[in-house]
Scaffold this motif. Structure first.
Motif: not given
Length: 332
Positions: A125-127, A130-131, A148
């Motif tokens: 999951d890309d988000s 990044t998070s 990101g």
């Protein structure tokens, strides 16, 4: 690691029918131990790739005893892997992570091993990636999500590095009996795709339309000649819809009517890429279908004919084992 392990590993790569790197040994005549710390390889004829490729997976050494004890289970979550590096395998939590720990008996005492444990986690999951980087839950990653970079550059949590990569995003024709078996259909679809926009939007400006299949980062000894040729055929990657339509005009109707399917993994970046390809196909009147599948199972489409079925087009990323232009032209 012993000379005997080196000989066994290289011979295994050369003779095992399932070896992915067996083709690199096609010109090898013999592999023999010629000293306590020496192995001699004799070639049938000169080979422009072999020496360099030994620095890649083609030259990886496995302890013979470990492999013989574990055989087909080597490399699985229950058994793991072994190596000669400064870190040793600890555990593999299926679908979550692989853990390694510092090996204090490592031979190179001049190399400071500052990290005691490393966990390689599997995140798609890309988000979430990044998070995790922004919060410090993830200490680092190779190839951060393309959505990101702006956030990562502005953050004081770490440093973001970017540069020319020996990597190409590739669409592979997997079904030559379908519409893409026709060369003009392939050319028309390629012309219609907005590669410039994909590089800018999907890859956040980090993607560049390639002039050649071989990317500049691996031009190697042929840098001057390949750079000159690439410049002579360079385009900005903009879509050429009208040209594509003209090319399709000469394609038989029964060929153009066949559905073309593209499968991509369920990630923001690859889904956007898929939508860009579908938009191009729709604009020139091709019958196009985009399938999105879970990222964790996508590799089955690349390697398993039963999973792939009649899929026409596949997404993949291709990179060479060594920074040498001839490596891209070798048989695979």
């Amino acid at each position: 690691m012993t000379a005997d392990d080196v000989v066994w590993s290289m011979r295994h790569n050369m003779t095992d029918k399932s070896s992915f790197y067996g083709y690199l040994y096609s010109n090898v005549a013999s592999i023999t131990k010629t000293g306590a710390g020496e192995v001699t390889v004799r070639l049938k004829k000169p080979d422009y790739l072999f020496n360099d490729e030994l620095a890649s997976f083609a030259g990886v050494v496995v302890e013979e005893k470990f492999y013989e004890q574990n055989c087909n289970k080597a490399g699985t979550p229950g058994v793991g892997v072994m190596c000669t590096g400064p870190y040793k395998f600890d555990k593999w939590t299926r679908g979550q992570s692989v853990g390694v720990s510092r090996y204090d008996g490592y031979w190179n005492k001049s190399l400071p091993l500052k990290v005691k444990n490393i966990d390689f986690t599997f995140l798609t999951d890309d988000s979430a990636i990044t998070s995790g980087l922004l919060s410090g839950q993830i200490d680092g990653t190779y190839g951060p999500p393309t959505a990101g970079p702006a956030q990562l550059r502005a953050s004081s949590a770490g440093k973001l590095y970017s540069g020319a990569a020996p990597l190409a995003v590739t669409l592979v024709v997997a079904n030559h009996k379908g519409a893409l078996g026709n060369a003009d259909v392939r050319r028309a679809l390629r012309m219609a795709i907005d590669w410039k926009g994909i590089g800018s939007q999907v890859y956040a400006g980090e993607g560049t339309p390639a002039s050649l299949q071989t990317v500049p980062a691996v031009y190697g000894f042929a840098k001057d000649d390949l750079t000159s040729y690439a410049d002579s055929v360079r385009t900005d990657g903009s879509a050429r819809i009208d040209e594509a339509k003209k090319l399709l005009a000469g394609v038989p109707a029964d060929v153009k009517s066949k559905q073309i399917s593209l499968v991509v993994p369920q990630q923001a970046e690859t889904q956007q890429l898929g939508l860009g390809v579908k938009d191009a196909a729709d604009k020139i009147g091709l019958n196009f279908k985009l399938d999105v599948v879970p990222a964790t199972g996508y590799s089955n489409y690349l390697y398993d004919p039963a999973t792939r079925g009649n899929t026409d087009l596949l997404y993949t990323q291709f990179w060479p084992n060594i920074p040498r232009s001839t490596g891209w032209a070798s048989p695979r």
